[in-house]
Write a protein that holds these residues in place. Structure first.
Motif, PDB file in Angstrom:
ATOM      1  N   LYS A 417       0.840  -1.191   0.000  1.00  0.00           N
ATOM      2  CA  LYS A 417       0.000   0.000   0.000  1.00  0.00           C
ATOM      3  C   LYS A 417       0.873   1.238   0.000  1.00  0.00           C
ATOM      4  O   LYS A 417       1.886   1.298   0.702  1.00  0.00           O
ATOM      5  CB  LYS A 417      -0.915  -0.002   1.239  1.00  0.00           C
ATOM      6  CG  LYS A 417      -1.768   1.226   1.429  1.00  0.00           C
ATOM      7  CD  LYS A 417      -2.587   1.099   2.712  1.00  0.00           C
ATOM      8  CE  LYS A 417      -3.419   2.348   2.977  1.00  0.00           C
ATOM      9  NZ  LYS A 417      -4.187   2.239   4.241  1.00  0.00           N
ATOM     10  N   ARG A 459      -2.816   0.045  -4.144  1.00  0.00           N
ATOM     11  CA  ARG A 459      -2.964  -1.098  -3.244  1.00  0.00           C
ATOM     12  C   ARG A 459      -2.579  -2.358  -4.016  1.00  0.00           C
ATOM     13  O   ARG A 459      -2.782  -2.434  -5.228  1.00  0.00           O
ATOM     14  CB  ARG A 459      -4.410  -1.242  -2.752  1.00  0.00           C
ATOM     15  CG  ARG A 459      -4.976  -0.044  -2.037  1.00  0.00           C
ATOM     16  CD  ARG A 459      -4.356   0.150  -0.668  1.00  0.00           C
ATOM     17  NE  ARG A 459      -5.027   1.207   0.059  1.00  0.00           N
ATOM     18  CZ  ARG A 459      -4.715   2.504  -0.035  1.00  0.00           C
ATOM     19  NH1 ARG A 459      -3.754   2.891  -0.871  1.00  0.00           N
ATOM     20  NH2 ARG A 459      -5.366   3.401   0.680  1.00  0.00           N
ATOM     21  N   ARG A 460      -2.035  -3.333  -3.300  1.00  0.00           N
ATOM     22  CA  ARG A 460      -1.716  -4.592  -3.955  1.00  0.00           C
ATOM     23  C   ARG A 460      -2.992  -5.383  -4.194  1.00  0.00           C
ATOM     24  O   ARG A 460      -3.770  -5.649  -3.283  1.00  0.00           O
ATOM     25  CB  ARG A 460      -0.738  -5.405  -3.115  1.00  0.00           C
ATOM     26  CG  ARG A 460      -0.365  -6.746  -3.766  1.00  0.00           C
ATOM     27  CD  ARG A 460       0.881  -7.334  -3.157  1.00  0.00           C
ATOM     28  NE  ARG A 460       2.035  -6.463  -3.406  1.00  0.00           N
ATOM     29  CZ  ARG A 460       2.701  -6.397  -4.556  1.00  0.00           C
ATOM     30  NH1 ARG A 460       2.309  -7.149  -5.589  1.00  0.00           N
ATOM     31  NH2 ARG A 460       3.720  -5.585  -4.683  1.00  0.00           N
ATOM     32  N   LYS A 461      -3.195  -5.766  -5.450  1.00  0.00           N
ATOM     33  CA  LYS A 461      -4.373  -6.525  -5.834  1.00  0.00           C
ATOM     34  C   LYS A 461      -4.086  -8.015  -5.879  1.00  0.00           C
ATOM     35  O   LYS A 461      -4.917  -8.838  -5.502  1.00  0.00           O
ATOM     36  CB  LYS A 461      -4.870  -6.038  -7.196  1.00  0.00           C
ATOM     37  CG  LYS A 461      -6.166  -6.657  -7.667  1.00  0.00           C
ATOM     38  CD  LYS A 461      -6.613  -6.029  -8.982  1.00  0.00           C
ATOM     39  CE  LYS A 461      -7.928  -6.618  -9.450  1.00  0.00           C
ATOM     40  NZ  LYS A 461      -8.384  -6.009 -10.729  1.00  0.00           N
ATOM     41  N   SER A 462      -2.903  -8.347  -6.363  1.00  0.00           N
ATOM     42  CA  SER A 462      -2.469  -9.747  -6.405  1.00  0.00           C
ATOM     43  C   SER A 462      -0.954  -9.763  -6.319  1.00  0.00           C
ATOM     44  O   SER A 462      -0.315  -8.718  -6.202  1.00  0.00           O
ATOM     45  CB  SER A 462      -2.955 -10.433  -7.681  1.00  0.00           C
ATOM     46  OG  SER A 462      -2.341  -9.853  -8.822  1.00  0.00           O
ATOM     47  N   ASP A 467      -3.178  -2.175  -7.730  1.00  0.00           N
ATOM     48  CA  ASP A 467      -4.420  -1.503  -8.097  1.00  0.00           C
ATOM     49  C   ASP A 467      -4.256  -0.001  -7.858  1.00  0.00           C
ATOM     50  O   ASP A 467      -3.959   0.419  -6.734  1.00  0.00           O
ATOM     51  CB  ASP A 467      -5.566  -2.048  -7.237  1.00  0.00           C
ATOM     52  CG  ASP A 467      -6.895  -1.986  -7.957  1.00  0.00           C
ATOM     53  OD1 ASP A 467      -6.923  -1.513  -9.098  1.00  0.00           O
ATOM     54  OD2 ASP A 467      -7.897  -2.410  -7.358  1.00  0.00           O
ATOM     55  N   LYS A 549     -14.118   1.137  -7.852  1.00  0.00           N
ATOM     56  CA  LYS A 549     -14.120  -0.204  -8.431  1.00  0.00           C
ATOM     57  C   LYS A 549     -15.408  -0.458  -9.192  1.00  0.00           C
ATOM     58  O   LYS A 549     -16.513  -0.227  -8.691  1.00  0.00           O
ATOM     59  CB  LYS A 549     -13.955  -1.244  -7.334  1.00  0.00           C
ATOM     60  CG  LYS A 549     -13.791  -2.674  -7.850  1.00  0.00           C
ATOM     61  CD  LYS A 549     -13.515  -3.642  -6.708  1.00  0.00           C
ATOM     62  CE  LYS A 549     -13.314  -5.058  -7.226  1.00  0.00           C
ATOM     63  NZ  LYS A 549     -13.043  -6.002  -6.117  1.00  0.00           N
ATOM     64  N   ASN A 552     -15.306  -6.703 -11.507  1.00  0.00           N
ATOM     65  CA  ASN A 552     -14.249  -7.438 -10.816  1.00  0.00           C
ATOM     66  C   ASN A 552     -12.861  -6.867 -11.055  1.00  0.00           C
ATOM     67  O   ASN A 552     -11.949  -7.078 -10.255  1.00  0.00           O
ATOM     68  CB  ASN A 552     -14.267  -8.913 -11.254  1.00  0.00           C
ATOM     69  CG  ASN A 552     -15.540  -9.609 -10.824  1.00  0.00           C
ATOM     70  OD1 ASN A 552     -16.084  -9.318  -9.768  1.00  0.00           O
ATOM     71  ND2 ASN A 552     -16.016 -10.535 -11.660  1.00  0.00           N
ATOM     72  N   THR A 553     -12.690  -6.160 -12.145  1.00  0.00           N
ATOM     73  CA  THR A 553     -11.328  -5.717 -12.485  1.00  0.00           C
ATOM     74  C   THR A 553     -11.210  -4.228 -12.760  1.00  0.00           C
ATOM     75  O   THR A 553     -10.144  -3.658 -12.592  1.00  0.00           O
ATOM     76  CB  THR A 553     -10.840  -6.476 -13.737  1.00  0.00           C
ATOM     77  OG1 THR A 553     -11.730  -6.212 -14.833  1.00  0.00           O
ATOM     78  CG2 THR A 553     -10.783  -7.973 -13.472  1.00  0.00           C
ATOM     79  N   ARG A 555     -11.723   0.032 -12.834  1.00  0.00           N
ATOM     80  CA  ARG A 555     -11.833   1.200 -11.952  1.00  0.00           C
ATOM     81  C   ARG A 555     -11.945   2.442 -12.819  1.00  0.00           C
ATOM     82  O   ARG A 555     -11.294   2.543 -13.848  1.00  0.00           O
ATOM     83  CB  ARG A 555     -10.622   1.331 -11.017  1.00  0.00           C
ATOM     84  CG  ARG A 555     -10.613   0.367  -9.850  1.00  0.00           C
ATOM     85  CD  ARG A 555      -9.505   0.692  -8.862  1.00  0.00           C
ATOM     86  NE  ARG A 555      -9.564  -0.192  -7.708  1.00  0.00           N
ATOM     87  CZ  ARG A 555     -10.289   0.034  -6.622  1.00  0.00           C
ATOM     88  NH1 ARG A 555     -11.020   1.153  -6.541  1.00  0.00           N
ATOM     89  NH2 ARG A 555     -10.299  -0.817  -5.619  1.00  0.00           N
ATOM     90  N   ASP A 617     -14.320   3.758  -1.307  1.00  0.00           N
ATOM     91  CA  ASP A 617     -14.266   3.048  -2.585  1.00  0.00           C
ATOM     92  C   ASP A 617     -15.685   2.659  -2.975  1.00  0.00           C
ATOM     93  O   ASP A 617     -16.058   1.481  -2.977  1.00  0.00           O
ATOM     94  CB  ASP A 617     -13.369   1.819  -2.453  1.00  0.00           C
ATOM     95  CG  ASP A 617     -13.077   1.174  -3.803  1.00  0.00           C
ATOM     96  OD1 ASP A 617     -13.571   1.690  -4.832  1.00  0.00           O
ATOM     97  OD2 ASP A 617     -12.360   0.162  -3.818  1.00  0.00           O
TER      98      ASP A 617
END
Length: 800
Positions: A417, A459-462, A467, A549, A552-553, A555, A617
């Motif tokens: 983050k 932010r870390r998404k995966s 993200d 958001k 699912n993916t 933004r 968000d």
């Protein structure tokens, strides 16, 4: 929690510190004698700010009386013994005024700036003290308190912090953490508070504010040692204040001594402070003031007095305050002022490789906050003796930097983050004030704010993907204009109609906000006050550029068209003075907030009234509303006969309507708060010139709200499911905290020592500030997070 070893270390530390100060006290008391100190200042007309000649000033205490007179420039100067004094001010054509609780001591001259109201008919004496209606803001109708910097030493647990001081007043509750000075005004989110310094709007001036939009923090960057006084509004504030919903903190830096150079040094268990002030050049009208502080909580952690085991980077900060005053008879008064500071805290991952391989103590984060304010103020009195114009140009800059991550088993630093927000703002204000006659005066003002913003948040998404929430460099502006008129047909009545207007460049919105204030003086030392009006506030700039958001993916920016949140305030109050030092007041209010950002989705319960910081968000619209109603009772026994008492009771209800059309309690709806503040001073030493004071404060309120889980659904789905039918329906446990303080002032011929010991949470009560729920092995587990216990802050100040 304290371990027995750490507790013994902390107790030994405090005993050693107290023994040292006891030696200092005894040593200086043995050499006492009668000392005199200068009290000086200026008398001005409340409306026109013109100096008043021929004012009689009578200083009295239980034994002595001294008299001074103001000269053609409104100035006065008198030398009186140290101690606490009551000042009686009288002048032909003006209402008499009493200023209570003036503390005079060696080491620093006392400077006063007093304003008198023109007298239309015979009237009763006006009382001025902490807790009374503002005596520096002539257009105040209701819900305002004025505090002087010398009051700070009497507020146990106040730590010379303006926000912690005002937490004692009716309608105000402290935030849900002992580690924060955040305040809740009449059930509103802390986001609704406006900060002003020297008439200029400024960002939140608190260290470690921890989030976009927050109006609190760990502690203030502005020590009350550098403040002359400040007004605190809790509702229905005058039209000169815009971009606020719940309250206003209007701060004024004090002027440096124009006659002599003075210095101050302060040492405490959390840092050090140094101050200097005095005349500039040979002129007796020009002066400077400079103050710098450094704070570090390492000592408190080392002795186990506070538990901050999760922080290897101990909280630390530095801040400054600066003011220069130049007086010109023809060109007017010119002031340069600046405040600012930066703070830092965080945690490094363990240096033990075994811990890292086992995934233990591998978290790390860094928080850095900063603020700087630079301003130039010019005030010019016109030759007609009725008009003055005030112009202010300033630059403010706020910054927030947050990094959060872990060290993985391969000893690689992984960022999870990151937030980076920097916002310089160019600000300019102009205000014209004219006193037409004793019955009529008006004020007109314009403001312009040009905002630049550098915003970045990820932010870390995966494992491989970050993200992006905000990535924007932008600029916008907003302007404000206001007009206020005060009509005073007699000393028994004041009517204050006004209008405020705001235009916001980010969404092209224009608002018109009519407001009305009224004060009625009744026989028998009674008065009524009334206030009503419309108000509005912009959201923090990053909210308009937040990438919400979608699916699912995806933004995208969806909240760029948000309008300002608006409110209608209605206040009515009654006040009765039973004596010069005892007053009882009652105030009731109703606030209706509308155009509140809520979720675009009809089955959602989100509302901005429930959060104090951060970036939601969620797709928002302005269809939300909220209602706050309450009554407040205050009993104020001013500081006379060497003691004071302030007690307040507030009963209120705070509700909001979500996008699903249902009404819920807000998160801050604690329903009641009881504040009690008292203190006693003893004159000690051979000539009774030294002062030993004891102060006590108690805060008791209902707990803030939480949403309980739906246990049946949680057990069925094997994870926590919250009951959307009971949003914020439950209270956290009752919040209760007692603070204590002791101070000892030793007056020498040309200097003074002041020892203080401030103990927050003296009963070591660990209040619950959060309730968490988790699912484990077929059971919903309830866990309470508790606040820190006793926190003592000892310090020694030397003025010379």
């Amino acid at each position: 929690m304290f371990t027995s070893k750490l507790y013994r270390q902390g107790r030994l530390y405090l005993q050693s510190l107290c023994l040292f100060y006891f030696v200092v006290i005894v040593t200086h008391t043995l050499h006492a004698q009668i000392y005199l100190q200068n009290v000086k200042g200026i008398l001005r007309d409340q409306e026109s700010r013109q100096p008043i000649e021929g004012v009689t000033l009578t200083f009295t205490n239980q034994k002595n009386q001294f008299t001074a007179f103001s000269d053609a420039e409104g100035n006065f100067k008198i030398k009186i013994p140290s101690g606490r004094w009551e000042l009686l001010v009288s002048c032909l054509g003006y209402a008499p005024k009493t200023v209570q609780n003036i503390q005079v001591g060696t080491g620093k001259e006392v400077m006063l700036e007093l304003f008198l109201d023109a007298k239309i008919y015979e009237t009763q004496e006006v009382q001025v003290s902490a807790g009374s209606r503002s005596w520096l803001t002539p257009y105040s109708g209701s819900s305002v308190k004025t505090l002087q910097s010398q009051d700070a030493s009497r507020f146990a647990g106040g730590y010379y912090d303006p926000l912690r001081m005002v937490a004692n007043f009716a309608g105000v509750t402290s935030g849900n953490s002992d580690e924060s000075n955040e305040i809740v005004v009449r059930g509103n989110s802390p986001r609704g508070l406006l900060w002003r310094l020297e008439g200029l709007e400024i960002p939140n001036p608190n260290h470690l504010s921890s989030g976009v939009g927050n109006n609190g923090g760990a502690y203030s960057m502005i020590s009350t040692n550098v403040l002359a006084d400040f007004d605190f509004y809790t509702g229905a504030f005058p039209a000169e204040f815009g971009n606020a919903l719940s309250g206003v903190m209007d701060l004024r830096l004090r002027k440096g001594n124009t006659g002599k150079h003075e210095f101050g040094l302060q040492l405490s268990v959390v840092g050090a402070e140094a101050a200097a002030e005095g005349p500039i050049g040979k002129s007796t009208d020009n002066s400077f003031l400079f103050n710098i502080r450094y704070a570090n909580f390492d000592i408190l952690k080392r002795y186990g007095i506070i538990s901050i085991q999760d922080l290897s980077i101990i909280p630390s900060s530095v801040d400054w305050a600066f003011k220069m005053n130049f007086h010109g008879k023809k060109m007017g008064d010119l002031e340069f002022f600046s405040i600012g500071g930066k703070s830092k805290t965080g945690n490094d991952a363990s240096q033990n490789k075994t811990d890292i391989r086992d995934g233990i103590n591998n978290d790390e984060f860094l928080e850095e906050d900063g603020l700087s304010v630079f301003g130039i103020k010019h005030l010019k009195n016109f030759n007609d003796g009725k008009t003055y114009i005030r112009t202010i140009v300033g630059l403010t800059r706020s910054s927030e930097n947050w990094h959060e991550g872990i060290v993985d088993t391969n000893f690689v630093h992984v960022l999870n983050k990151q937030d980076w927000f920097v916002s310089p703002v160019l600000r300019a204000t102009m205000m014209l004030n004219r006193k037409v006659n004793a019955k009529n005066s008006y004020r007109f003002g314009l403001e312009y704010h040009r905002t630049f913003a550098d915003m970045f948040s990820i932010r870390r998404k995966s494992a491989q993907v970050m993200d992006t929430l905000v990535d924007q460099r932008s600029q916008t502006y907003y302007t404000q204009a206001y007009f206020q008129w005060k009509y005073k047909p007699g000393d028994y009545f004041e009517l204050i109609p006004s209008l405020h207007s705001t235009y916001t460049g980010i969404n092209k919105e224009l608002t018109f906000e009519p407001r009305l204030g009224m004060n009625i003086n009744l026989p028998g030392n009674q008065s009524l006050n009334f206030g009503a009006g419309l108000y509005s506030k912009l959201e923090p700039i990053p909210i308009y550029f937040f990438r919400v958001k979608t699916g699912n993916t995806g933004r995208r920016i969806m909240n760029g068209d948000l309008e300002t949140t608006k409110a209608f305030h209605l206040v009515a109050g009654y006040r009765k003075s039973f004596s010069n030092d005892l007053k009882v007041s009652f105030e009731g209010y109703y606030q209706h907030l509308y155009d509140v950002p809520v979720s675009e989705y009809s089955n959602n319960t989100f509302s901005m009234v429930n959060i104090s910081d951060g970036l939601p968000d969620i797709d928002l619209n302005n269809n939300g509303i909220s209602d706050n109603t309450g009554i407040e009772l205050t009993m104020d026994k001013s500081f006379t006969h060497n003691y004071y008492v302030l007690a307040t009771i507030s009963l209120f209800d705070s509700k909001y309507r979500a996008s699903n059309t249902y009404w819920y309690s807000t998160y801050y709806n604690s329903n009641f708060v009881f504040n009690f503040l008292c203190g006693k001073e003893f004159k000690v030493g051979k000539y009774k010139q030294n002062i030993l004071g004891f102060n006590l404060r108690n805060i008791a309120r209902g707990g803030y709200r939480f949403t309980p889980p739906d246990k049946a659904q949680s057990l069925k789905k094997k994870y926590v499911v919250y009951d959307v039918q009971q949003v914020f329906s439950k209270h956290l446990p009752f919040f209760d905290r007692m603070d204590a303080g002791v101070n000892y002032r030793i007056n020498r011929k040309n200097s003074a020592f002041n020892f203080s010991l401030d103990i927050q949470n003296v009963l070591n009560r660990h209040n619950v500030y959060k309730r968490n729920f988790s699912y484990a092995k077929g059971v919903v587990v309830e866990t309470d997070k508790r606040l820190i216990g006793l926190v003592p802050i000892a310090g020694l100040r030397f003025d010379f």
